[in-house]
Design an enzyme around this catalytic site. Structure first.
Site, PDB file in Angstrom:
ATOM      1  N   ARG A  50       0.846  -1.196   0.000  1.00  9.07           N
ATOM      2  CA  ARG A  50       0.000   0.000   0.000  1.00  9.07           C
ATOM      3  C   ARG A  50       0.882   1.247   0.000  1.00  9.07           C
ATOM      4  NH1 ARG A  50      -1.913   1.471   4.714  1.00  9.07           N
ATOM      5  NH2 ARG A  50      -2.729  -0.569   5.294  1.00  9.07           N
ATOM      6  N   TYR A 102     -15.849  16.691 -16.439  1.00 13.37           N
ATOM      7  CA  TYR A 102     -16.249  15.282 -16.462  1.00 13.37           C
ATOM      8  C   TYR A 102     -17.365  15.076 -15.420  1.00 13.37           C
ATOM      9  CZ  TYR A 102     -16.022  10.283 -15.618  1.00 13.37           C
ATOM     10  OH  TYR A 102     -16.344   8.965 -15.445  1.00 13.37           O
ATOM     11  N   ASP A 173      -7.221  18.860 -15.173  1.00 10.99           N
ATOM     12  CA  ASP A 173      -7.475  17.483 -15.599  1.00 10.99           C
ATOM     13  C   ASP A 173      -7.067  17.407 -17.070  1.00 10.99           C
ATOM     14  OD1 ASP A 173      -8.595  15.127 -16.623  1.00 10.99           O
ATOM     15  OD2 ASP A 173     -10.266  15.154 -15.207  1.00 10.99           O
ATOM     16  N   LYS A 198      -7.940   6.136 -19.783  1.00 11.60           N
ATOM     17  CA  LYS A 198      -8.190   6.646 -21.128  1.00 11.60           C
ATOM     18  C   LYS A 198      -6.924   6.526 -21.993  1.00 11.60           C
ATOM     19  CE  LYS A 198     -12.053   7.497 -19.031  1.00 11.60           C
ATOM     20  NZ  LYS A 198     -12.400   8.770 -18.435  1.00 11.60           N
TER      21      LYS A 198
HETATM   22  C1  LIG Z   1     -12.919   9.245 -17.235  1.00 14.34           C
HETATM   23  C2  LIG Z   1     -12.529  10.551 -16.715  1.00 14.34           C
HETATM   24  C3  LIG Z   1     -12.294  10.738 -15.352  1.00 14.34           C
HETATM   25  C4  LIG Z   1     -12.488   9.627 -14.333  1.00 14.34           C
HETATM   26  O1  LIG Z   1     -11.613   8.572 -14.532  1.00 14.34           O
HETATM   27  P1  LIG Z   1     -11.938   7.045 -14.166  1.00 14.34           P
HETATM   28  O2  LIG Z   1     -10.690   6.349 -14.506  1.00 14.34           O
HETATM   29  O3  LIG Z   1     -13.113   6.639 -15.007  1.00 14.34           O
HETATM   30  O4  LIG Z   1     -12.274   7.015 -12.715  1.00 14.34           O
HETATM   31  C5  LIG Z   1     -11.883  11.994 -14.924  1.00 14.34           C
HETATM   32  N1  LIG Z   1     -11.726  13.010 -15.801  1.00 14.34           N
HETATM   33  C6  LIG Z   1     -11.956  12.871 -17.114  1.00 14.34           C
HETATM   34  C7  LIG Z   1     -11.772  14.021 -18.038  1.00 14.34           C
HETATM   35  C8  LIG Z   1     -12.370  11.634 -17.623  1.00 14.34           C
HETATM   36  O5  LIG Z   1     -12.602  11.494 -18.929  1.00 14.34           O
END
Ligand SMILES: *Cc1c(COP(=O)(O)O)cnc(C)c1O
Length: 382
Positions: A50, A102, A173, A198
């Protein structure tokens, strides 16, 4: 000499020239929960996974290198990353937040963060007056650019100037462009968030999230928080994401090429009323993107004339999958109204422009001609 991004996706300078791991080209998966102590009161620096895991740390160093951060944290999902970051702040803190964020981040802020007595002001950060929203208790500005799903582009350097003038933390982000196309820290941001699910992972098969920073105080606090709250990425998933990153550059380039072709094709369709792709010269964010990013990415949002047509496109595609998520090698189409942004209040959704006729495509790395052929077949039925 500073190495290029494609090289940084493959090689970690600091582990070169050492003959450890039997010379394995692929960094091993240290699938262990715990580590033996060499003696009483002694530690190798690895006590419990962890806290520390060599595979996760190797991945974190690669991502930190790609974003130009001093440290990166690999978490189990993108939302785990946002959640951990929000734990850095204190009750009573106020945040200026991009309203076209998001949907999951908005859901977290509105339904979980509020119990910590956090306050939020949602703005269109590409247009609205950010400075006017700053209060004495404001601690951070949280943006995405381009935004999900409306592809609004904010000027990161300009917003960083505002953040610095008011002693605020700027969080970006950077999921939509990945570090291959954009590096917010180099434009003055303090923290970068990624959904590693992603583009970084890139294969629609693994969940992950990242926080990258070059701020020592944030770095230290987050190390403590990750050890305490425990959402670190597993060794095997760390390895999968690291493998995905090896091809980040060629995937980003090919997906972008497909996006340019599809955006231009969509523009010519009589049923399409709007195409939001920053690579198009007429996109309002095109010039800012040219200044602050190395590419336009592979996310396209568009609107058709009726909701019936939008639903017919979703049910008509076959090779292109009607699915949430983005940034993988397979092309996906999604319906933000009932999927990614379903939990955003309807009036906010509509104000942001997410109408029931709005669709979002994440182009993969297929042959563009096959993607366009499939879309042609579906559009013929409208
Ligand atoms: C998908 C996404 C998230 C969240 O990510 P997860 O891996 O699905 O928890 C946050 N910000 C953006 C822009 C995203 O496309």
């Amino acid at each position: 000499m500073e190495r290029g991004l494609n090289t940084k996706c493959l090689h970690l300078k600091e582990s070169e020239g050492k003959s450890e791991n039997y010379g394995a080209i692929s960094f091993p998966i240290y699938q262990t929960a715990t580590y033996a102590h060499p003696g009483v009161g002694e530690s190798t620096g690895y006590d419990y996974s962890r806290l520390q895991n060599p595979t996760r740390e190797h991945l974190e160093k690669i991502v930190a290198g790609l974003e130009g951060g001093t440290d990166a944290f690999a978490l189990s999902t993108g939302m785990a990353a946002v959640t951990l970051l929000m734990d850095y702040f204190k009750p009573g803190d106020h945040f200026v937040v991009e309203s076209d964020l998001y949907g999951g981040s908005i859901r977290l802020f509105n339904n979980v963060s509020l119990k910590n007595n956090y306050e939020f002001t949602f703005l269109n950060c590409s247009k609205d007056d950010i400075e006017a929203a700053i209060r004495p208790n404001t601690k951070a500005i949280y943006i995405e650019t381009p935004t999900n799903p409306m592809m609004n582009v904010s000027d990161i350097a300009k917003i960083s100037g505002i953040a610095k003038a008011h002693n605020l933390i700027l969080i970006v982000d950077n999921t939509f462009l990945s570090p291959y196309f954009q590096n917010p820290l180099s434009l003055g941001a303090d923290v970068v968030i990624h959904s590693g699910t992603k583009f970084l992972g890139g294969h629609n098969d693994t969940l992950a999230g990242f926080i990258v920073t070059n701020n020592e105080d944030i770095q230290e606090r987050l190390r403590f928080l990750i050890k305490t709250t425990g959402a670190g990425l597993s060794p095997f998933d760390s390895w999968l994401i690291e493998r995905g990153i090896k091809t980040l550059g060629i995937r980003m380039e090919k997906a972008q090429q497909n996006a340019i072709e599809i955006a231009n094709w969509l523009k010519k369709q009589p049923v399409v009323t709007d195409v939001f792709y920053p690579g198009l010269e007429e996109h309002p964010g095109h010039e800012i993107m040219k200044k602050q990013a190395r590419g336009f990415g592979s996310m396209i949002t568009f609107r058709v004339d009726t909701k019936e047509h939008a639903l017919k496109i979703l049910s008509g595609v076959k090779m292109i999958k009607y699915a949430e998520s983005l940034g993988g090698v397979e092309t996906l189409i999604t319906y933000p109204t009932t999927q990614t942004h379903a939990d955003v209040p309807e009036e906010v959704r509509l104000k942001n422009g997410i109408t029931p006729t709005t669709l979002r495509i994440s182009t993969g790395i297929e042959d563009a001609k096959d993607l366009i052929f499939e879309l042609e077949e579906v559009f013929k039925t409208l």
